[in-house]
Design an enzyme around this catalytic site. Structure first.
Site, PDB file in Angstrom:
ATOM      1  N   GLN A 255       0.828  -1.204   0.000  1.00 31.85           N
ATOM      2  CA  GLN A 255       0.000   0.000   0.000  1.00 31.85           C
ATOM      3  C   GLN A 255       0.858   1.248   0.000  1.00 31.85           C
ATOM      4  O   GLN A 255       0.541   2.243  -0.661  1.00 31.85           O
ATOM      5  CB  GLN A 255      -0.907  -0.011   1.232  1.00 31.85           C
ATOM      6  CG  GLN A 255      -2.178   0.783   1.055  1.00 31.85           C
ATOM      7  CD  GLN A 255      -3.039   0.243  -0.073  1.00 31.85           C
ATOM      8  OE1 GLN A 255      -3.081  -0.950  -0.315  1.00 31.85           O
ATOM      9  NE2 GLN A 255      -3.707   1.115  -0.788  1.00 31.85           N
ATOM     10  N   HIS A 258       2.073   2.982  -3.294  1.00 35.50           N
ATOM     11  CA  HIS A 258       1.162   3.747  -4.154  1.00 35.50           C
ATOM     12  C   HIS A 258       1.610   5.191  -4.311  1.00 35.50           C
ATOM     13  O   HIS A 258       1.533   5.766  -5.396  1.00 35.50           O
ATOM     14  CB  HIS A 258      -0.257   3.720  -3.571  1.00 35.50           C
ATOM     15  CG  HIS A 258      -1.091   2.591  -4.082  1.00 35.50           C
ATOM     16  ND1 HIS A 258      -1.461   2.476  -5.397  1.00 35.50           N
ATOM     17  CD2 HIS A 258      -1.624   1.525  -3.443  1.00 35.50           C
ATOM     18  CE1 HIS A 258      -2.193   1.378  -5.550  1.00 35.50           C
ATOM     19  NE2 HIS A 258      -2.303   0.789  -4.382  1.00 35.50           N
ATOM     20  N   GLU A 322      -9.716   2.083   4.292  1.00 32.67           N
ATOM     21  CA  GLU A 322     -10.095   1.723   2.929  1.00 32.67           C
ATOM     22  C   GLU A 322      -9.979   0.205   2.763  1.00 32.67           C
ATOM     23  O   GLU A 322     -10.892  -0.459   2.280  1.00 32.67           O
ATOM     24  CB  GLU A 322      -9.183   2.446   1.944  1.00 32.67           C
ATOM     25  CG  GLU A 322      -9.423   2.062   0.492  1.00 32.67           C
ATOM     26  CD  GLU A 322      -8.365   2.629  -0.444  1.00 32.67           C
ATOM     27  OE1 GLU A 322      -8.637   2.656  -1.669  1.00 32.67           O
ATOM     28  OE2 GLU A 322      -7.275   3.024   0.013  1.00 32.67           O
ATOM     29  N   HIS A 323      -8.828  -0.338   3.117  1.00 33.38           N
ATOM     30  CA  HIS A 323      -8.588  -1.786   3.080  1.00 33.38           C
ATOM     31  C   HIS A 323      -8.281  -2.268   4.495  1.00 33.38           C
ATOM     32  O   HIS A 323      -7.491  -1.634   5.196  1.00 33.38           O
ATOM     33  CB  HIS A 323      -7.391  -2.137   2.194  1.00 33.38           C
ATOM     34  CG  HIS A 323      -7.448  -1.572   0.814  1.00 33.38           C
ATOM     35  ND1 HIS A 323      -6.792  -0.403   0.456  1.00 33.38           N
ATOM     36  CD2 HIS A 323      -8.076  -2.010  -0.303  1.00 33.38           C
ATOM     37  CE1 HIS A 323      -7.010  -0.153  -0.818  1.00 33.38           C
ATOM     38  NE2 HIS A 323      -7.797  -1.107  -1.304  1.00 33.38           N
ATOM     39  N   ASP A 356      -7.236  -5.741  -5.343  1.00 34.42           N
ATOM     40  CA  ASP A 356      -6.786  -4.715  -6.284  1.00 34.42           C
ATOM     41  C   ASP A 356      -6.890  -5.183  -7.728  1.00 34.42           C
ATOM     42  O   ASP A 356      -7.080  -4.370  -8.632  1.00 34.42           O
ATOM     43  CB  ASP A 356      -5.325  -4.342  -5.998  1.00 34.42           C
ATOM     44  CG  ASP A 356      -5.203  -3.213  -4.996  1.00 34.42           C
ATOM     45  OD1 ASP A 356      -6.246  -2.649  -4.615  1.00 34.42           O
ATOM     46  OD2 ASP A 356      -4.070  -2.888  -4.604  1.00 34.42           O
ATOM     47  N   GLU A 410     -51.081  19.073   7.589  1.00 32.95           N
ATOM     48  CA  GLU A 410     -49.965  19.895   7.096  1.00 32.95           C
ATOM     49  C   GLU A 410     -50.455  21.152   6.376  1.00 32.95           C
ATOM     50  O   GLU A 410     -49.652  21.901   5.824  1.00 32.95           O
ATOM     51  CB  GLU A 410     -49.059  19.073   6.168  1.00 32.95           C
ATOM     52  CG  GLU A 410     -48.262  18.017   6.918  1.00 32.95           C
ATOM     53  CD  GLU A 410     -47.162  17.370   6.084  1.00 32.95           C
ATOM     54  OE1 GLU A 410     -46.261  16.761   6.674  1.00 32.95           O
ATOM     55  OE2 GLU A 410     -47.203  17.496   4.828  1.00 32.95           O
ATOM     56  N   HIS A 415     -53.201  19.034  -1.913  1.00 34.75           N
ATOM     57  CA  HIS A 415     -52.860  17.618  -1.775  1.00 34.75           C
ATOM     58  C   HIS A 415     -54.111  16.824  -1.387  1.00 34.75           C
ATOM     59  O   HIS A 415     -54.385  15.754  -1.942  1.00 34.75           O
ATOM     60  CB  HIS A 415     -51.785  17.429  -0.686  1.00 34.75           C
ATOM     61  CG  HIS A 415     -50.393  17.747  -1.129  1.00 34.75           C
ATOM     62  ND1 HIS A 415     -49.994  19.014  -1.487  1.00 34.75           N
ATOM     63  CD2 HIS A 415     -49.298  16.947  -1.260  1.00 34.75           C
ATOM     64  CE1 HIS A 415     -48.712  18.991  -1.817  1.00 34.75           C
ATOM     65  NE2 HIS A 415     -48.266  17.740  -1.683  1.00 34.75           N
TER      66      HIS A 415
END
Length: 426
Positions: A255, A258, A322-323, A356, A410, A415
């Site tokens: 990792q 990267h 992330e991982h 990956d 309401e 409506h």
């Protein structure tokens, strides 16, 4: 990697911080690029490509002949590997299709949801020191399965004005409809706003450096969707005394290579393992071509010693990696308590590298703690969910009075009237 021995939970917020630069400064540098491309379109794209990539291009689209030539340049062993990965990734994402399920919520009231593809998607594929052809597979395959009509890919050209052959090969196999030699923030802007030659897309996918990330965030202000917020890549390895130090060291290094802003974290309850992993990292570093980049990333990485597995799980959920690799005795049991992670890798023989490239799961994942709220890219990322409903006369007789009561409460009289008029004619 610096080791932190049995930190108090009050110290954890400091330890889960990522090494991130001044994002506001990056935003301020990116915004003029977006504005220029919005205004001058292809002209601005060409100027930024010459400035940042060092190549003046007459046209940005990769012609079919160039794609075919690039495919021929990919060696047969890599072609076989890519084809095998495609089968696994396709099988996993195909399994995410769900049948339409109609639900009768009240007698005579039927509701259902249908998944429809996003028509035009843009894929950004980094192509610098490490051209990520694997990301083409991760994005284009689910886009094609979802049924996206237009799949546009942008990737930066090299000094000869070419895109890496493996990227072209992967794009050719996975249904990409148009390929453009454009990188960086200018590629994101071109896909977000459209130019004379690069089509405007509805949603942009893909990783990138801090400038690409900033550009993706900024274009959302103009109504363009993106896959997910993302920062530098990261991994956490949770390991006990059963873990192999060689394996753990290699996972942390894989990792860290990267980029200099990547982060690798080891969380363990074994002092002897922590010491052994540190030694193995030094040994393995000697054999890595990207050792300089990796060493910089390791400066921002750390080893966390904790006393119990429960503490390790709690720290992991606070970090939201992330991982996450569970290099522990009972990974299935431990995984039941993981609530914040992009993708989890169970056991000593499940390296993060598998996700990956070729196991089948998607490697486009939330970073920087966004796994607390975001999922990684999946088939649904390329779809919209549209709800439908159909009400019979008998159904409206049953449901209508409920609607009338709620609308009146309401003070939305129109409506209520829309229901009342129909009830009078049933």
């Amino acid at each position: 990697m610096k080791t932190f021995r049995y930190p108090d939970p009050a110290e954890w917020p400091q330890l889960i911080k990522r090494a991130i630069g001044n994002q506001q400064e990056v935003m301020e540098r990116v915004k003029p690029i977006l504005d220029a491309i919005k205004r001058d379109k292809d002209k601005a794209v060409g100027e930024f490509t010459a400035k940042f990539d060092g190549i003046a291009l007459n046209t940005f689209e990769v012609p079919e002949e160039e794609v075919k030539k690039g495919c021929l340049e990919v060696d047969s062993k890599l072609k076989s590997a890519i084809n095998a990965a495609i089968l696994n990734i396709r099988q996993f994402h195909e399994s995410q299709k769900l049948p339409i399920k109609k639900v009768e919520t009240t007698p005579g009231v039927v509701c259902w949801q249908r998944s429809t593809p996003i028509e035009r998607v843009g894929l950004y594929i980094p192509g610098g020191s490490a051209p990520l052809f694997s990301t083409v597979l991760m994005l284009a395959i689910p886009a094609a399965i979802a049924g996206c009509k237009d799949i546009v890919l942008c990737s930066p050209p090299d000094k000869e004005g070419k895109i890496h052959p493996a990227i072209l090969f992967a794009a050719h196999l996975t249904g990409v409809t148009k390929i453009f030699k454009v990188g960086g923030a200018q590629a994101i802007a071109a896909m977000a706003y459209g130019t004379e030659t690069i089509p405007k897309v509805d949603k942009i996918f893909g990783p990138g450096n801090s400038y690409v990330t900033a550009a993706k965030q900024l274009v959302t202000l103009d109504g363009v969707a993106i896959d997910l917020p993302a920062g530098p890549s990261e991994v956490m390895v949770m390991a006990d005394e059963s873990a192999d130090p060689d394996f753990v060291a290699s996972d942390l290094l894989s990792q860290a290579e990267h980029g200099p802003d990547s982060q690798s974290i080891l969380v363990t309850n074994s002092e002897s393992l922590a010491e052994a992993v540190t030694e193995k990292i030094d040994e393995q570093l000697q054999h890595l071509p990207r050792a300089q980049t990796t060493r910089k990333a390791l400066q921002n990485s750390r080893i966390i010693l904790l006393k119990t597995m429960d503490q390790m799980v709690a720290f992991s959920n606070s970090y939201a990696p992330e991982h996450l690799i569970l290099a522990v005795r009972n990974p299935e049991y431990v995984s039941e308590n993981i609530i914040n992670a992009g993708s989890v890798f169970l056991g000593h023989f499940t390296p993060e590298s598998a996700g990956d490239y070729a196991s089948g799961t998607n490697h486009t994942l939330p970073t920087y703690g966004y796994a607390r709220a975001y999922s990684g890219v999946n088939l649904d990322s390329f779809c919209k969910k549209i709800t439908f409903q159909k009400i019979s006369e008998k159904g409206l007789q049953k449901l209508g009075p409920i609607i009338e009561t709620m609308a009146a409460a309401e003070q939305l009289d129109a409506h209520k009237m829309a229901v009342s008029l129909r009830l009078k004619k049933t």
